[in-house]
Design a protein around this motif. Structure first.
Motif, PDB file in Angstrom:
ATOM      1  N   ALA A   1      76.503  24.209  40.984  1.00  0.00           N
ATOM      2  CA  ALA A   1      76.723  24.685  39.581  1.00  0.00           C
ATOM      3  C   ALA A   1      76.903  23.736  38.522  1.00  0.00           C
ATOM      4  N   ASP A   2      76.156  24.345  37.492  1.00  0.00           N
ATOM      5  CA  ASP A   2      76.191  23.504  36.299  1.00  0.00           C
ATOM      6  C   ASP A   2      77.287  23.464  35.415  1.00  0.00           C
ATOM      7  N   CYS A   3      77.322  22.661  34.397  1.00  0.00           N
ATOM      8  CA  CYS A   3      78.775  22.606  33.767  1.00  0.00           C
ATOM      9  C   CYS A   3      79.029  23.834  32.868  1.00  0.00           C
ATOM     10  N   SER A   4      77.952  24.547  32.509  1.00  0.00           N
ATOM     11  CA  SER A   4      78.080  25.805  31.760  1.00  0.00           C
ATOM     12  C   SER A   4      78.891  26.984  32.635  1.00  0.00           C
ATOM     13  N   THR A   5      78.916  26.902  33.870  1.00  0.00           N
ATOM     14  CA  THR A   5      79.390  27.922  34.802  1.00  0.00           C
ATOM     15  C   THR A   5      80.790  28.472  34.511  1.00  0.00           C
ATOM     16  N   ALA A   6      80.785  29.748  34.229  1.00  0.00           N
ATOM     17  CA  ALA A   6      82.181  30.209  33.628  1.00  0.00           C
ATOM     18  C   ALA A   6      82.630  31.734  34.365  1.00  0.00           C
TER      19      ALA A   6
END
Length: 864
Positions: free
Chosen positions: A559-564
């Protein structure tokens, strides 16, 4: 002299001898194209006009019945009224595809004339006869309310908003197409009129499966005004198909039909009146055959093969880890089966195309989701080099996946090449319902396990899709259903088997959510049962398992850094926990971009012409607003004002291929190409002192491609997609079991236009509510039984209070300013959240859609 029918239209006395629907008179005789033909059945409201002060559907009012009446269309509104509605609808974000909007405006105008200061309930009642498939009605209600305030003098217009005084990334920008759509000036394909234009339409099969014994068109050809009747023998290559070329252009004599939408022959005539008469004169002899009605019949031993190679259209096997062992060792395991139905897109604009000879080939005006895809299918049919075919979008009145396959475009081309004249081919609403691909019906069994703390351990599932008569996008849709059936959670043991079978039902293909609505309904419903066994809440089990940046999804992608996802769960936590026994919750993820190893590229060419920067990109805007988004990205990157920028629209002749409007991809994939080209433009502008005029004739091209890994790639952490969006929805019921509120929290990265994204979320939520509660597509021996008015589409007076929430993180992806797209995911979590709300209320597990024994659908009575 015959009887004459006289009335007043927009203040001008009119009369005619012809008795026909007023809709046809207004469009065809007077050229008032704001009056739209959405269904011809009095069910959709796109043809709404005002007659003697009341909103009336013009398709069911005839010229004879209109005698002596005063008729008003949008063209007849005062300038003050027009400006009020343009500003109000633009400011609140009421316009998406725009096809329903003139009708909405007139229903609003009729109300405001009677009640200048209506409340929300009164506005909902006034527009309940008008269907909108894009917005979820909320923004339209707000728009009518604001227009009323302006007309009362209690609110003021801000002309600078439409001019683009705020137009960067993250601004509540006024969409560039609002004025043309509100005032009915924008050109949809059915609005096209060309000199010498004639009309064509197919005679279609009366049987889902039958041998065509004979086609006798002699009587039709003898009718004055009939130009030609084409059959399969006139088609160079009688197969088309978006991916698999298994779809007959027409069924040949001696051939076997596969669904009631199949074309038998194509009639070309001077007028639509002659065309209708001629089609009725064509005699087709059939030998009816027993249809294959279901997945089980298609799989049965001895079932007839509907296509060469059998009835299994596509299959997928997605596996990671050891699901069997993980489930065996799990503390808690739940197994449950689910069924979901075919559903109809019900976009407001029926399919239409106009084709005409052009240069050394042919040109097509069309309403579709990818001009290069359409060009490709037509080139296969003709056996031509694709460059000889030009495809250009007019305004597109909604799509939702249902306009990815060719429908009328290739037929218009055949006819135009035959008669050497412009030819219009358009579907009636019933043709559209019978022909274009639906959402796949699904049968699936899911087994999910967890440990004593509710941490998921493994998933095993088997998914069966009914793809109907033709493949359409069965393979990719089935694949997405399988890859997303795991949910947005952290566990590594999965075994998912998917099968798509041909039947004689109408075809199934792409539909908003692309297979994930079906599989996520099953998974999320199963999660609730597992939470019950563990003894924790449905919110808690999701939060414990939710994917986070740096953790590994069940497909192996990190999962990339933007995953929210966790942020979306927190955003709805209070709403969920404050409504015990009446609230349901569900999460979802959805890819942005095609991914899985395919060459998914966004392209953009910027051209400086006449002192302006023009965007050339063949990315179809089907109402989601990418045309405005691209200009916002261009403005953000260059600092140019809106007055110095324009978007040329989607044409295969002038714009580079930017892929299909599908997979929530245009904002990210093509948006990044726009940004990249704009960076080069900005550098040139800086050198030229900031004046675009100094760069006259210069071009700046960019192509964006972020490679992904194919399904089954032998890597520990394959990259399946460029990005994922995440969401959590909470549905709250009132005491009667009616939908009261929906809280929809979305992570779609950087929000380019906050006004537009709210309308996208609200519209997607309402579509998901309809899927869960009211929409159905009944079939009898493979023949659709529904009309537009009986599809179960939710109306304005049925909507709950929808709270659209978008979550933005500081850490974002480096593409398109961090935007990830929103189009599909908005629909996915709603149905399982509804199911969870009812389960919380009465502890009855509803495993099929649309759900029975609810406020909206009472239990079916047993046969005596």
């Amino acid at each position: 002299m015959g009887e004459r029918f006289a009335f007043t239209v927009n203040g001008v006395p009119r009369e005619t001898e012809e008795e026909k629907p007023l809709l046809r008179y207004l469009r065809d005789d007077l050229g008032l194209h704001s009056v739209k033909d959405g269904c011809g059945e009095g069910a959709c409201g796109t043809c709404t006009i005002i007659v003697d002060g009341k909103a009336v559907r013009s398709c069911i009012l005839t010229t004879k019945k209109a005698v002596g009446k005063n008729i008003l269309t949008v063209e007849g509104l005062t300038e003050r009224e027009q400006e009020a509605f343009v500003y109000a609808f633009g400011k609140v974000g009421a316009v998406q595809c725009g096809f329903c909007i003139p009708g909405m405006v007139l229903s609003g105008k009729a109300l405001l004339d009677q009640n200048p200061n209506p409340d929300e309930a009164q506005i909902k009642k006034a527009i309940r006869g008008n269907v909108c498939r894009c917005t979820g009605y909320k923004k339209i209600i707000e728009g009518i309310s604001l227009a009323g305030a302006i007309l009362r003098g209690e609110a003021q217009l801000d002309p600078e908003l439409e001019k683009g005084d705020v137009f960067g990334v993250g601004d509540r920008a006024f969409r560039i197409d609002v004025r043309d759509k509100v005032l009915g000036r924008g050109e949809y394909t059915d609005d096209v009129v060309m000199e010498g234009m004639v009309h064509a339409s197919a005679v279609r099969s009366e049987h889902p499966r039958a041998k065509v014994l004979d086609i006798d068109a002699a009587a039709a050809l003898a009718l004055p005004g009939v130009l030609a009747v084409l059959t399969a023998e006139d088609v160079p290559n009688n197969k088309v198909g978006h991916i698999q070329q298994d779809w007959d252009v027409m069924i040949a004599k001696g051939g076997i039909t596969r669904c009631v939408g199949d074309a038998i022959c194509l009639v070309i005539a001077e007028t639509e009146t002659v065309l209708k008469e001629a089609k009725a004169l064509v005699k087709v002899d059939y030998e009816p055959l027993e249809p294959v009605r279901s997945i089980h019949e298609a799989m049965a031993e001895g079932a007839p093969d509907l296509h060469h190679g059998g009835n299994l259209c596509q299959q997928r096997h997605v596996t990671r880890g050891d699901a069997k062992t993980a489930l065996k060792n799990s503390k808690y395991v739940v197994t449950q089966s689910y069924r979901t139905p075919f559903t109809e897109h019900a976009f407001l604009e029926p399919e239409c195309a106009v084709a005409f000879p052009y240069k050394d080939g042919v040109k097509v005006y069309t309403s579709d989701q990818g001009v290069y895809d359409t060009r490709h299918e037509i080139s296969i049919m003709l056996g031509w080099e694709p460059e000889r075919i030009v495809v250009e979008n007019k305004l597109v009145g909604g799509g939702f996946g249902g306009k990815e396959d060719v429908s009328v475009q290739h037929l218009a081309v055949l006819a135009a090449l035959k008669v050497k004249r412009p030819v219009k081919v358009k579907f009636s609403r019933q043709e559209s319902i019978r022909f274009h691909p639906k959402r796949h019906a699904m049968e699936g069994t899911f087994t999910l396990g967890c440990d004593e703390n509710g941490i998921f351990t493994g998933l095993d599932c088997e998914i069966y899709f009914d793809t109907g008569a033709y493949a359409s996008l069965c393979g990719p849709v089935l694949e997405r259903a399988c890859t997303h059936s795991v949910g947005p959670y952290c566990y590594q043991n999965t075994d998912i088997r998917g099968y798509g079978y041909y039947t004689n039902n109408p075809p199934a293909g792409a539909f908003r959510g692309f297979g994930v609505c079906q599989s996520e309904f099953a998974l999320e419903s199963t999660i609730n049962l597992l939470a019950e066994q563990v003894g924790i809440s449905p919110w808690e089990i999701r939060y414990r398992n939710a994917i986070e940046p740096g953790k590994v999804l069940p497909n192996g992608q990190i999962a990339d850094c933007s995953t929210a996802l966790k942020e979306t769960l927190l955003a709805v936590k209070d709403a969920y926990e404050q409504n015990p026994g009446r609230a349901g919750i569900a999460c979802a993820m959805k890819n942005a971009g095609v991914g899985v190893g395919l060459p998914d590229k966004g392209r953009c060419r910027l051209v400086v012409q006449d002192g302006k920067v023009w965007i050339y990109s063949a990315a179809s805007d089907i109402g989601q607003g990418c045309s405005t988004v691209f200009l916002q990205i261009l403005a953000e990157t260059t600092g140019l004002p809106l007055e110095r920028m324009c978007n040329r629209g989607s044409s295969s002749e002038t714009a580079p291929d930017s892929g299909t409007t599908s997979g929530s991809r245009q904002t990210l994939i093509t948006g990044e190409a726009v940004r990249m080209a704009a960076v080069d433009l900005k550098a040139a502008l800086d050198q030229a002192g900031g004046d675009p005029g100094a760069l006259e004739g210069r071009e700046f091209f960019a192509e964006f491609f972020d490679p992904t890994d194919k399904l089954g790639a032998g890597k520990p952490n394959p990259k399946s997609h460029v990005a994922y969006g995440f969401a959590t929805h909470v549905v709250i019921l009132d005491g009667e079991g009616r939908g009261k509120e929906v809280w929809a929290a979305h992570d779609s990265g950087k929000v380019v236009n906050p006004t537009s994204i709210q309308g996208q979320i609200e519209g997607g939520v309402l579509m998901g509510l309809g899927y869960a509660l009211t929409e159905d597509f009944p079939l009898k021996d493979c023949v659709p039984q529904a009309k537009f008015g009986t599809l179960g589409l939710m109306r304005a007076d049925q909507i709950p209070d929808i709270h659209a929430i978008y979550v933005e993180k500081e850490e974002l992806l480096p593409f398109a300013y961090g935007a990830k797209g929103i189009g599909e995911i908005t629909t996915i979590p709603t149905a399982p959240a509804v199911q969870g709300a009812y389960y919380a209320m009465d502890h009855v597990l509803r495993t099929s859609l649309p759900m029975e024994n609810t406020f909206y659908r009472k239990p079916k009575k047993a046969a005596p």
